[in-house]
Design a protein around this motif. Structure first.
Motif, mmCIF file in Angstrom:
data_model
loop_
_atom_site.group_PDB
_atom_site.id
_atom_site.type_symbol
_atom_site.label_atom_id
_atom_site.label_comp_id
_atom_site.label_asym_id
_atom_site.label_seq_id
_atom_site.Cartn_x
_atom_site.Cartn_y
_atom_site.Cartn_z
ATOM 1 N N SER A 115 -25.643 -23.757 1.649
ATOM 2 C CA SER A 115 -27.061 -23.454 1.890
ATOM 3 C C SER A 115 -27.235 -22.113 2.592
ATOM 4 C CB SER A 115 -27.682 -24.548 2.764
ATOM 5 O OG SER A 115 -27.027 -24.618 4.019
ATOM 6 N N PHE A 116 -26.121 -21.466 2.990
ATOM 7 C CA PHE A 116 -26.250 -20.248 3.777
ATOM 8 C C PHE A 116 -25.990 -18.969 2.990
ATOM 9 C CE2 PHE A 116 -21.821 -21.594 4.432
ATOM 10 C CZ PHE A 116 -21.124 -20.425 4.147
ATOM 11 N N ALA A 117 -25.401 -19.067 1.807
ATOM 12 C CA ALA A 117 -25.128 -17.867 1.009
ATOM 13 C C ALA A 117 -24.816 -18.268 -0.424
ATOM 14 C CB ALA A 117 -23.960 -17.074 1.601
ATOM 15 N N ASP A 118 -24.833 -17.273 -1.312
ATOM 16 C CA ASP A 118 -24.483 -17.500 -2.717
ATOM 17 C C ASP A 118 -23.046 -17.086 -3.032
ATOM 18 O OD1 ASP A 118 -27.029 -18.428 -3.221
ATOM 19 O OD2 ASP A 118 -27.770 -16.504 -3.983
ATOM 20 N N TYR A 119 -22.575 -16.033 -2.353
ATOM 21 C CA TYR A 119 -21.230 -15.528 -2.648
ATOM 22 C C TYR A 119 -20.482 -15.168 -1.365
ATOM 23 C CZ TYR A 119 -22.842 -14.913 -7.465
ATOM 24 O OH TYR A 119 -23.335 -15.128 -8.736
ATOM 25 N N LEU A 120 -19.168 -15.386 -1.420
ATOM 26 C CA LEU A 120 -18.263 -14.825 -0.431
ATOM 27 C C LEU A 120 -17.444 -13.742 -1.117
ATOM 28 C CD1 LEU A 120 -16.790 -18.043 1.276
ATOM 29 C CD2 LEU A 120 -18.712 -16.641 2.055
ATOM 30 N N VAL A 121 -17.298 -12.620 -0.460
ATOM 31 C CA VAL A 121 -16.419 -11.558 -0.945
ATOM 32 C C VAL A 121 -15.303 -11.391 0.072
ATOM 33 C CG1 VAL A 121 -16.234 -9.128 -1.595
ATOM 34 C CG2 VAL A 121 -18.331 -10.396 -2.103
ATOM 35 N N LEU A 122 -14.069 -11.434 -0.398
ATOM 36 C CA LEU A 122 -12.903 -11.311 0.477
ATOM 37 C C LEU A 122 -12.102 -10.073 0.092
ATOM 38 C CD1 LEU A 122 -11.564 -14.994 0.245
ATOM 39 C CD2 LEU A 122 -13.439 -14.132 1.640
ATOM 40 N N ALA A 123 -11.532 -9.410 1.081
ATOM 41 C CA ALA A 123 -10.644 -8.282 0.815
ATOM 42 C C ALA A 123 -9.692 -8.124 1.986
ATOM 43 C CB ALA A 123 -11.429 -6.989 0.595
ATOM 44 N N THR A 124 -8.571 -7.500 1.720
ATOM 45 C CA THR A 124 -7.556 -7.282 2.747
ATOM 46 C C THR A 124 -7.347 -5.787 2.964
ATOM 47 O OG1 THR A 124 -6.409 -9.329 2.144
ATOM 48 C CG2 THR A 124 -5.144 -7.697 3.393
ATOM 49 N N GLY A 125 -7.254 -5.412 4.244
ATOM 50 C CA GLY A 125 -6.899 -4.046 4.599
ATOM 51 C C GLY A 125 -5.468 -4.002 5.096
ATOM 52 N N GLY A 126 -4.815 -2.870 4.907
ATOM 53 C CA GLY A 126 -3.407 -2.769 5.281
ATOM 54 C C GLY A 126 -3.168 -2.662 6.770
ATOM 55 N N SER A 127 -4.219 -2.412 7.538
ATOM 56 C CA SER A 127 -4.101 -2.279 8.987
ATOM 57 C C SER A 127 -5.475 -2.488 9.600
ATOM 58 C CB SER A 127 -3.592 -0.882 9.357
ATOM 59 O OG SER A 127 -4.543 0.106 8.951
ATOM 60 N N ASN A 128 -5.527 -2.640 10.925
ATOM 61 C CA ASN A 128 -6.824 -2.762 11.589
ATOM 62 C C ASN A 128 -7.693 -1.537 11.338
ATOM 63 O OD1 ASN A 128 -6.622 -5.329 12.696
ATOM 64 N ND2 ASN A 128 -5.636 -4.590 14.563
ATOM 65 N N ARG A 129 -7.038 -0.385 11.264
ATOM 66 C CA ARG A 129 -7.784 0.842 11.000
ATOM 67 C C ARG A 129 -8.420 0.803 9.616
ATOM 68 N NH1 ARG A 129 -5.348 6.997 11.652
ATOM 69 N NH2 ARG A 129 -7.262 8.100 11.074
ATOM 70 N N GLN A 130 -7.676 0.326 8.612
ATOM 71 C CA GLN A 130 -8.258 0.256 7.271
ATOM 72 C C GLN A 130 -9.329 -0.818 7.195
ATOM 73 O OE1 GLN A 130 -5.824 -0.894 3.925
ATOM 74 N NE2 GLN A 130 -7.202 0.113 2.460
ATOM 75 N N VAL A 131 -9.139 -1.927 7.918
ATOM 76 C CA VAL A 131 -10.180 -2.963 7.959
ATOM 77 C C VAL A 131 -11.489 -2.362 8.478
ATOM 78 C CG1 VAL A 131 -10.916 -5.090 9.107
ATOM 79 C CG2 VAL A 131 -8.599 -4.920 8.173
#
Length: 314
Positions: free
Chosen positions: A231-247
């Motif tokens: 009930s709170f959203a239609d989509y989740l998008v997930l992704a990974t960064g190689g480091s905290n800096r890239q995140v």
């Protein structure tokens, strides 16, 4: 001689009126002038017109109500401006510019006239002076910092936020709906309608997030359709960064992409290097992880009974 002034002594007369204002009013006006000129540069409006309109917008603010009433009658303004300094001062300033100073530039006249209330179909210059008056550095009220955050990216949204805040404040103070100035109501309705036309569908938003993350080298990009289960959203998008800096960089890239599209996050959590940033964009939630945190929480498994699309790296 500048053509806006139409005669050589008008600039001096404007300065004389400005010098006669109280120190508090001059400080406020200088803040509005600076902000209006700054916004004009951002949005491609005439900086000099913004400067002049901002300088003149409060010429009749703080005047005795009897004097204002006399001018309302002299200029033939509607009776609703009698005993109403808040609404009358902008109208009187606009009439003063036209009748006493001979300024004929309608953009400037309208920006001064509607700087308090706004109106339906405001010009860019009107929006600039209206919002500059609302957010100049001396202003301090609930929500002003959020408006300041938005204004450089979406002046329409900033104006709408200011108008809705004004309407709410008046209603909370017990002002009946029919006593709130119609220009203010109609300005909010107009901008609200325009905002709806600009809104992206949830799928368009999800696609924009995926495209942005992919272009910026996000890894393991995944789209989960949770519309039937949440009930709170239609989509989740997930992704990974190689480091905290890239995140952090991916987060900034997604935020910027949505800002350009006129969409702004309701909230962003986890920017302090926790390994997981969650961006709430209303109908979609963007999650950007470092690798260890993504493996730890296994979001795909939590929503394993929902349609999942994985975007593999080429």
């Amino acid at each position: 001689m500048n053509s806006i002034y139409n005669s050589e002594d008008i600039e001096k007369r404007i300065q004389d009126v400005f010098n006669g204002m109280s120190e508090k009013r001059r400080v406020h006006t200088e803040g509005v002038m600076a902000e209006a000129k700054r916004l004009a540069a951002i949005y491609g409006a005439d900086e000099e017109k913004a400067w002049i309109a901002a300088k003149c917008h409060d010429f009749f603010r703080g005047k005795e109500i009897d004097n204002l009433n006399t001018l309302v009658k002299k200029y033939g303004l509607p009776d609703k401006y009698l005993d109403n300094a808040n609404l009358a001062h902008g109208k009187l300033a606009a009439e003063f510019l036209k009748r006493e100073l001979g300024i004929t530039d309608q953009e400037i006249i309208d920006a001064v006239s509607y700087h308090t209330t706004g109106r339906s179909g405001m010009s860019l210059l009107e929006k600039i002076v209206f919002i500059a008056d609302a957010i100049e550095p001396g202003r301090d009220y609930p929500g002003v910092d959020e408006i300041r955050r938005i204004v450089d990216k979406d002046i329409d949204k900033a104006c709408l936020m200011s108008l809705e805040g004004t309407i709410k404040h008046l209603k909370d103070a017990g002002v009946p709906d029919d006593a709130i100035d119609r220009d203010t109501i109609e300005a909010a309705e107009f901008l609200k309608s325009a905002e709806k036309e600009k809104l992206m569908t949830s799928k368009e938003m999800a696609d924009l997030a995926v495209t942005t993350l992919d272009a910026k080298k996000g890894r393991d990009i995944t789209l989960i359709d949770i519309a039937e289960k949440s009930s709170f959203a239609d989509y989740l998008v997930l992704a990974t960064g190689g480091s905290n800096r890239q995140v952090a960089a991916l987060t900034d890239d997604v935020e910027e992409a949505f800002a350009k599209a006129g969409q702004f996050p309701k909230s962003i959590e986890g920017k302090n290097g926790t390994g997981w940033v969650l961006m709430d964009l209303g109908d979609i939630i963007v999650n950007i992880f470092d690798e260890d945190t993504r493996n730890k929480y296994s979001i795909e498994k939590v929503w394993g009974d929902c349609p999942i699309t994985r975007f593999t790296e080429e």
